[in-house]
Design an enzyme around this catalytic site. Structure first.
Site, short mmCIF file in Angstrom:
data_model
loop_
_atom_site.label_atom_id
_atom_site.label_comp_id
_atom_site.label_asym_id
_atom_site.label_seq_id
_atom_site.Cartn_x
_atom_site.Cartn_y
_atom_site.Cartn_z
N ALA A 49 56.14 -21.73 40.68
CA ALA A 49 57.89 -22.17 41.02
C ALA A 49 59.02 -20.77 41.45
O ALA A 49 59.74 -21.47 42.36
CB ALA A 49 58.09 -23.59 40.16
N GLU A 50 58.40 -20.03 40.43
CA GLU A 50 59.83 -18.79 40.30
C GLU A 50 58.97 -17.88 41.75
O GLU A 50 60.07 -17.51 41.90
CB GLU A 50 59.04 -18.29 39.01
CG GLU A 50 60.01 -16.98 39.42
CD GLU A 50 61.10 -17.03 39.20
OE1 GLU A 50 61.91 -18.03 38.88
OE2 GLU A 50 62.57 -15.93 39.34
N SER A 97 27.63 0.79 62.05
CA SER A 97 27.30 -0.60 61.14
C SER A 97 26.06 0.42 59.62
O SER A 97 26.50 1.17 60.02
CB SER A 97 26.48 -1.37 62.02
OG SER A 97 24.97 -0.78 62.14
N GLU A 134 27.09 -0.91 45.56
CA GLU A 134 27.71 -1.52 45.84
C GLU A 134 27.08 -3.25 46.34
O GLU A 134 26.41 -3.23 46.91
CB GLU A 134 29.20 -2.13 47.10
CG GLU A 134 29.59 0.01 46.88
CD GLU A 134 30.79 -0.28 47.99
OE1 GLU A 134 30.74 -0.12 49.13
OE2 GLU A 134 31.79 1.05 47.97
N LYS A 136 27.11 -6.15 48.94
CA LYS A 136 27.12 -6.02 50.30
C LYS A 136 27.68 -7.88 50.62
O LYS A 136 26.90 -8.90 50.37
CB LYS A 136 25.36 -5.99 51.26
CG LYS A 136 25.70 -6.17 52.53
CD LYS A 136 24.64 -5.56 53.63
CE LYS A 136 24.48 -5.87 54.78
NZ LYS A 136 24.79 -6.81 55.43
N LYS A 334 18.32 -5.16 51.23
CA LYS A 334 18.78 -7.10 51.28
C LYS A 334 18.12 -7.66 49.73
O LYS A 334 17.27 -6.62 49.24
CB LYS A 334 17.80 -7.15 52.50
CG LYS A 334 18.50 -7.10 53.82
CD LYS A 334 20.08 -7.25 54.05
CE LYS A 334 19.69 -7.85 55.58
NZ LYS A 334 20.47 -9.06 56.22
N CYS A 433 18.78 -52.01 48.74
CA CYS A 433 18.92 -50.78 48.43
C CYS A 433 17.08 -50.75 47.97
O CYS A 433 17.08 -51.73 47.41
CB CYS A 433 19.05 -50.70 46.85
SG CYS A 433 19.34 -49.88 45.76
S1 IVH Z 1 29.70 0.43 54.28
C1 IVH Z 1 29.76 3.53 57.97
N1 IVH Z 1 29.04 -1.56 52.34
O1 IVH Z 1 27.77 -4.80 56.51
C2 IVH Z 1 29.11 2.33 56.77
N2 IVH Z 1 29.90 -2.30 54.98
O2 IVH Z 1 26.44 -3.41 58.87
C3 IVH Z 1 29.83 0.83 56.77
N3 IVH Z 1 29.69 -5.15 54.90
O3 IVH Z 1 29.48 -4.16 59.31
C4 IVH Z 1 29.71 -0.25 56.28
N4 IVH Z 1 29.59 -4.80 52.14
O4 IVH Z 1 30.99 -5.16 57.57
C5 IVH Z 1 29.44 -1.32 53.30
N5 IVH Z 1 29.52 -2.99 50.45
C6 IVH Z 1 29.52 -2.36 51.98
C7 IVH Z 1 29.25 -4.25 52.72
C8 IVH Z 1 29.16 -3.83 54.26
C9 IVH Z 1 29.43 -5.42 53.74
C10 IVH Z 1 29.15 -5.23 56.58
C11 IVH Z 1 29.99 -3.86 57.31
C12 IVH Z 1 29.11 -3.89 57.92
C13 IVH Z 1 27.69 -4.66 58.14
C14 IVH Z 1 26.64 -3.33 58.10
#
Ligand code: IVH
Length: 706
Positions: A49-50, A97, A134, A136, A334, A433
């Protein structure tokens, strides 16, 4: 956080009046700060609300001084227009990519590390490489261009060279800052992924189902579709999130030495960065990360399809460079897919605890989302039809997180000539049923078919018994789910009335039940016999009949038999009883099984005191108790419904035709054959005033014309 405020909200008066430009800047800064706490850090410091109040104040200033409206103002998030198409955007730095490692075992990580070491000419004695590990994210890649700290453009990846301008859509995503915090670099292009959380996706689909509209297949497609909308209002209505994972063009901003520090720096600017990232040392570090995240995958609030490893030192990244369109310094490792294709062998129907009938797909077993799946939900009839799922089809099965496996779609090209007919619940079940044979019903406006068997249906019995025994119903202490499970599974109790036939010996023979607890339970069952009509009604577990409705019904009718036999119109007279509740009561009491259970309960000794059955004696003393009236013609002030309601509230009955049993005929203008009949039979005739006198309990009501 609702940032939509009704116009005309009062703004706070300040003494002395601040300079509007200064106050607007102050408010923008405050709102950016609190939006970051709310959307990105999920740690709000002020109540919604604030926030709304500050937002409204800024809106009012901007209204009065349009020149003060800036592009980064939080009021400007959702003000785009519908476009004819998305304009192309040439990326200053190509959006590449990433190479995918499809070997989902530890070998995938080892192979990447070995490649990196070879390219960097590292020997066996050289120290292990540091990696940034990281998640994906499974969404859509986006580049966010900030100039002097202000978001000026957002673009999709497209073919990597040229993407699409989705700026006005991206602005609607609360998590994406419109202004960076604490720095205004000349150019900083943040790259990351727009995605949809699983809970947001489920809620969105639940809403779609409620509206009877098409559900979305998966969070990734939904997020991607939402970003590429032409109408930003549509994007704004989809709950989207964002994580940054790198940068594109950078001018006037010092790059740190490592990728991990780069992400830290982005987080410090207020950009969302996942904290599920780690520094991993060498192949073993990568493998450990891959394993750890795999174990956590189902518990994550969003979908991932793998993890990403990046050489952490930016100088080493530069040294490694690119191979055609992919960097040599990164790889996506993957996990097994959460969606798979398989054959639909049959459709069965499951009866839930409330009688809800759910079509379940029987599948050719398939490994998906980490387990072998052979059953998947089809949710309901409309869903099954909308997806046009037929036996013999190749279907897409999804299993992600804790969500139960579901069929998300069919592969139309693979439909065999001999595929089954379109799904039809009623035809499939022959209207009965599958557990108890009661009629199945699908009420208007409902998406689910239900078994009308209620207490009679085995699949609903346990739940029904627990409800019956509940504290707010018959209040049988000690009759918990463990006992109910045993009673039902052992065939000792099928319906509530059979609880009253149990003896100590049978109860004591149950698991974890000694003589003493058996005796206590028996005493509780015995004590429950003396109850109230309202508790009893509530205990029957009639759909839509909650505690309050049960009380209303008890108060209005006073006696169970009157409720059992009341037609819908009479039920509708009860305060707060609408067509849905009335129909539900009728459906329940129209099932002979349910009537029998009720009778047997009474025969077993369940009763309610006269004073609690309330209306029984009271009803007797109502002015029109036991009297039948017939309405004909148009009364001067009362409508037919109003007159009927008043008569019934006074304990009387309104009949449709005149007979010797009719006590009075109430006649208005243009009364027809009923008036003739009354005269013929000598039934007293009243006008509206006469009726009112009757209702008021007057004796010796003057008859019309007398
Ligand atoms: S780095 C040059 N980090 O996965 C490297 N991509 O083709 C650029 N993705 O289109 C990508 N998580 O949208 C990177 N932690 C992550 C990611 C990530 C998801 C996607 C990104 C890219 C595809 C890989």
């Amino acid at each position: 956080m609702a940032a939509v405020v009704a116009p005309g909200c009062p703004t706070i008066r300040r003494m002395p009046a601040p300079d509007p430009a200064q106050r607007a800047a102050e408010l923008r800064a405050l709102l950016h700060h609190h939006a970051h706490l709310y959307y990105v850090l999920d740690a709000p410091e002020i109540p919604d609300a604030e926030y709304d109040r500050l937002f409204a104040e800024l809106q009012a200033i901007e209204e009065a001084h349009p020149a003060l409206r800036t592009a980064d103002s939080p009021t400007q998030r959702v003000l785009g227009r519908v476009l004819d198409g998305l304009a192309p955007v040439r990326h200053a730095v190509p959006m590449l990519s990433i190479q995918t490692e499809t070997d989902t075992t530890a070998e995938g990580a080892r192979a990447f590390d070995a490649r990196v070491r070879r390219e960097l000419a590292l020997g066996d004695d050289d120290p292990p490489v540091d990696y940034a590990a990281e998640l994906k994210f499974d969404g859509l890649a986006i580049g966010l261009r900030y100039e002097r700290g202000v978001l000026v453009q957002a673009a999709t990846r497209g073919d990597g060279e040229t993407g699409e301008d989705v700026t006005q859509n991206i602005r609607t995503i609360g998590q994406i800052p419109l202004r960076l915090q604490g720095a205004e670099p000349e150019v900083l292009e943040v790259r990351g992924e727009v995605y949809m959380r699983r809970d947001d996706f489920e809620r969105l689909n639940a809403r779609q189902r409620e509206k009877g509209e098409k559900t979305y297949v998966n969070p990734r497609n939904t997020a991607a579709g939402a970003v590429r909308q032409l109408d930003p209002a549509v994007t704004a209505s989809r709950p989207l999130s964002f994580f940054a994972y790198g940068v594109g063009e950078v001018r006037g901003w010092p790059l740190p030495e490592r990728h991990s520090q780069l992400l830290d720096a982005l987080a410090a600017l207020g950009v969302p960065v996942s904290d599920r990232r780690a520094m991993a040392t060498g192949a073993e570090g990568l493998i450990a990360f891959h394993r750890r995240i795999e174990a956590e995958r189902d518990a994550l609030p969003f979908d991932i399809d793998g993890v990403v490893y990046k050489v952490d030192r930016l100088d080493l990244q530069r040294a490694l460079g690119f191979k055609t369109r992919e960097p040599r310094w990164a790889v996506a490792h993957k996990y097994p897919a959460q969606e798979q294709m398989t054959r639909l062998n049959a459709i069965e129907v499951q009866v839930g605890r409330t009688g809800k009938l759910t079509p379940v797909a029987k599948l050719e077993p398939v490994f998906v989302g980490g387990t072998t799946v052979s059953n998947a939900t089809l949710h309901n009839e409309d869903e099954a039809r909308r997806k046009d799922v037929r036996i013999g089809d190749t279907v897409i099965v999804r299993r992600a997180g804790d969500v139960i496996p579901e069929v998300v779609g069919v592969v139309p090209d693979r439909r065999p000539a001999a595929a089954g007919p379109p799904f039809d619940m009623n035809a499939l079940l022959g209207g009965r049923c599958p557990v108890c044979g009661s009629a199945i019903v699908r009420e208007e406006g409902e998406v689910d078919w239900r078994c009308s068997g209620g207490l009679f249906c085995a699949a609903q019995r346990k739940q029904a018994l627990l409800h019956f025994a509940g504290r707010r119903a018959m209040d049988i202490e000690g009759l918990g789910d463990k006992v109910v499970d045993q009673l039902v599974d052992g065939g000792l109790v099928r319906t509530a009335d059979e609880l009253y036939k149990l003896g100590v010996a049978k109860l004591a023979a149950l698991e974890r039940m000694g003589e003493r607890s058996a005796a206590n339970l028996l005493a509780a069952i015995e004590a429950s016999k003396r109850t109230t009509l309202a508790r009893f009604l509530f205990g029957l577990g009639i759909r839509h009949v909650g505690e309050a409705t049960a009380k209303d019904l008890a108060r209005h009718f006073g006696a169970l038999d009157r409720i059992v036999d009341a037609p819908v119109e009479r039920l509708l007279e009860v305060p707060d009883v609408g067509p849905v509740v009335a129909q539900s009561l009728r459906t329940f009491f129209d099932q002979p099984h349910n009537r029998e259970v009720v009778e047997r309960l009474r025969a077993a000794g369940v009763h309610w005191g006269e004073h609690e059955g309330a209306a029984s004696p009271a009803a007797q003393s109502l002015p029109l108790a036991g009297r039948t009236l017939v309405l004909t013609g148009t009364l001067p002030t009362l409508s037919r419904e109003e007159a009927k309601a008043l008569i019934e509230a006074a304990g009387g009955k309104v009949a449709g035709s005149v007979s010797r049993k009719t006590h009075w005929v109430v006649a208005g203008a243009e009364a027809g054959s009923k008036l003739d009949k009354a005269r013929e039979l000598g039934v007293p005739v009243l006008d509206e005033d006469g009726l009112r006198a009757l209702l008021a309990g007057a004796e010796g009501v003057p008859e019309e014309g007398s």
